[in-house]
Design a protein around this motif. Structure first.
Motif, PDB file in Angstrom:
ATOM      1  N   VAL A 185      -2.564  -1.598   7.298  1.00  0.00           N
ATOM      2  CA  VAL A 185      -1.541  -2.510   6.765  1.00  0.00           C
ATOM      3  C   VAL A 185      -1.020  -3.420   7.884  1.00  0.00           C
ATOM      4  O   VAL A 185      -0.854  -4.628   7.704  1.00  0.00           O
ATOM      5  CB  VAL A 185      -0.395  -1.694   6.118  1.00  0.00           C
ATOM      6  CG1 VAL A 185       0.886  -2.509   5.978  1.00  0.00           C
ATOM      7  CG2 VAL A 185      -0.839  -1.174   4.757  1.00  0.00           C
ATOM      8  N   ALA A 207       0.852  -1.194   0.000  1.00  0.00           N
ATOM      9  CA  ALA A 207       0.000   0.000   0.000  1.00  0.00           C
ATOM     10  C   ALA A 207       0.885   1.239   0.000  1.00  0.00           C
ATOM     11  O   ALA A 207       1.890   1.286   0.709  1.00  0.00           O
ATOM     12  CB  ALA A 207      -0.904  -0.001   1.228  1.00  0.00           C
ATOM     13  N   ALA A 258       3.711  -1.425   3.713  1.00  0.00           N
ATOM     14  CA  ALA A 258       3.429  -0.082   3.190  1.00  0.00           C
ATOM     15  C   ALA A 258       4.724   0.562   2.719  1.00  0.00           C
ATOM     16  O   ALA A 258       5.789   0.317   3.285  1.00  0.00           O
ATOM     17  CB  ALA A 258       2.794   0.779   4.277  1.00  0.00           C
ATOM     18  N   VAL A 313       2.108  -8.224   3.791  1.00  0.00           N
ATOM     19  CA  VAL A 313       1.487  -6.905   3.611  1.00  0.00           C
ATOM     20  C   VAL A 313       2.452  -5.842   4.124  1.00  0.00           C
ATOM     21  O   VAL A 313       2.863  -5.890   5.296  1.00  0.00           O
ATOM     22  CB  VAL A 313       0.155  -6.783   4.394  1.00  0.00           C
ATOM     23  CG1 VAL A 313      -0.604  -5.531   3.952  1.00  0.00           C
ATOM     24  CG2 VAL A 313      -0.707  -8.008   4.228  1.00  0.00           C
ATOM     25  N   GLN A 318       6.681  -0.711   7.528  1.00  0.00           N
ATOM     26  CA  GLN A 318       6.358   0.632   7.037  1.00  0.00           C
ATOM     27  C   GLN A 318       7.650   1.151   6.400  1.00  0.00           C
ATOM     28  O   GLN A 318       8.526   1.664   7.090  1.00  0.00           O
ATOM     29  CB  GLN A 318       5.910   1.530   8.192  1.00  0.00           C
ATOM     30  CG  GLN A 318       4.815   0.946   9.083  1.00  0.00           C
ATOM     31  CD  GLN A 318       3.435   0.949   8.431  1.00  0.00           C
ATOM     32  OE1 GLN A 318       3.170   1.754   7.528  1.00  0.00           O
ATOM     33  NE2 GLN A 318       2.551   0.075   8.887  1.00  0.00           N
TER      34      GLN A 318
END
Ligand SMILES: NC(=O)c1ccc[n+]([C@@H]2O[C@H](COP(=O)([O-])OP(=O)(O)OC[C@H]3O[C@@H](n4cnc5c(N)ncnc54)[C@H](O)[C@@H]3O)[C@@H](O)[C@H]2O)c1
Length: 286
Positions: free
Chosen positions: A183, A147, A199, A197, A270
């Motif tokens: 996320v 994402a 980001a 998953v 992240q």
């Protein structure tokens, strides 16, 4: 041999900017692509969004690499439309392995103010969630979801000033921050299925979104109608390194890594691609 041979990647906001760069880089590494873009404007966003011609150019660039692409105009705010494109894409390309929820808008100082707030949350948060959730039924072990957040998710009014100083700007920050949280939680939820998953959080990136009236105003709130040159005087103050912005390809490099099996044990991260913006804005925070 490509780093993504045999994979199929779904990219939103693929008509231009970072989204096109991701689609083309993923294709260069061997992936086939399912691409969507809104291909029309949104009233509270004071710069033109991509056009059908932009999306056609992405198709041309992917096909020039001898990769296959299913590209459709679709709104990430419309889950049924996303499900339909994915059904078509998977029927044609065989499967789905990678999701890049990248589409976004920047309606800083957008009017009406509360509509700008609603629009940015609908596109940047709900639209990104719709993208990931429409893809979930197609994903199996080894799949990777990425994402696009923003370094704006990690800064606050205190550290940086509020981009836009109004609901469109605060909505942007909150949507990206909440996307980062989503996320994390989705990552925990799909661990048993061996799906990753992550980001990616860009700083200023050299695209039409950055080179727009709302962004210029956000960087130069002291001026009524700042020019590109006047905004560019301030752009470098955001990053730690002495650069005004990063290039779409710098973000794509991280996307390719996260999409590939090289990152097979990387999840819930992240990933900042921010030329040191976070380190500059925060003294110590891990
Ligand atoms: N450019 C920057 O400085 C910067 C910095 C941090 C994060 N980002 C994020 O990067 C992502 C990509 O932006 P960009 O810089 O390439 O800008 P961009 O404006 O060039 O690209 C965004 C694309 O998303 C599409 N889009 C917008 N709303 C949509 C919707 N509802 N459905 C489908 N497509 C839609 C647009 O038509 C456009 O093609 C965004 O999520 C943005 O918030 C950008």
């Amino acid at each position: 041999m490509g780093r993504l041979d045999g994979k199929v990647a779904f990219v939103t906001g693929a008509a231009r900017g970072q989204g096109r760069s991701h689609a083309v880089r993923l294709a260069e590494e061997g992936a086939d692509i399912v691409a969507v873009d809104l291909c029309r404007d949104i009233g509270t966003v004071d710069y033109p969004l991509a056009t059908p011609e932009d999306l056609a150019e992405t198709v041309r660039q992917v096909e020039a690499l001898d990769r296959r692409i299913v590209a459709r105009a679709a709104d990430t705010r419309d889950p049924a439309a996303l499900r339909a494109v994915l059904a078509e894409g998977v029927a044609e390309l065989g499967h789905l392995d990678v999701v890049v929820a990248n589409a976004g808008i920047a309606p800083m100082s957008g009017r009406p103010k509360l509509q700008a707030w609603s629009d940015v949350i609908d596109v940047n948060l709900i639209g990104s969630i719709n993208t990931m959730q429409a893809a979930l039924p197609h994903l199996g072990a080894g799949a990777s979801i990425i994402a696009t957040g923003s370094i704006a998710a990690m800064i606050s009014n205190e550290t940086s000033g509020n981009p836009g100083g109004d609901p469109g700007g605060t909505g942007y920050m909150w949507a990206k921050r909440t996307l980062a949280s989503y996320v994390h939680e989705l990552g925990r939820t799909v661990i048993p299925r061996n799906i990753r998953v992550n980001a990616v959080h860009p700083t200023n990136c050299n695209t039409d979104m950055l080179h727009s009236r709302p962004m210029y105003r956000a960087f130069r709130p002291d001026l009524e109608n700042p020019t590109r040159e006047q905004a560019e005087e301030i752009f470098p103050t955001m990053q730690g390194f002495a650069v005004p912005y990063v290039e779409p390809g710098d973000i794509s490099a991280m996307v390719v890594f996260l999409a590939s099996d090289e990152s097979r044990y990387v999840t819930g991260m992240q990933m900042r691609v921010d030329a040191g913006a976070y380190l500059k804005l925060y003294d110590w925070h891990v």
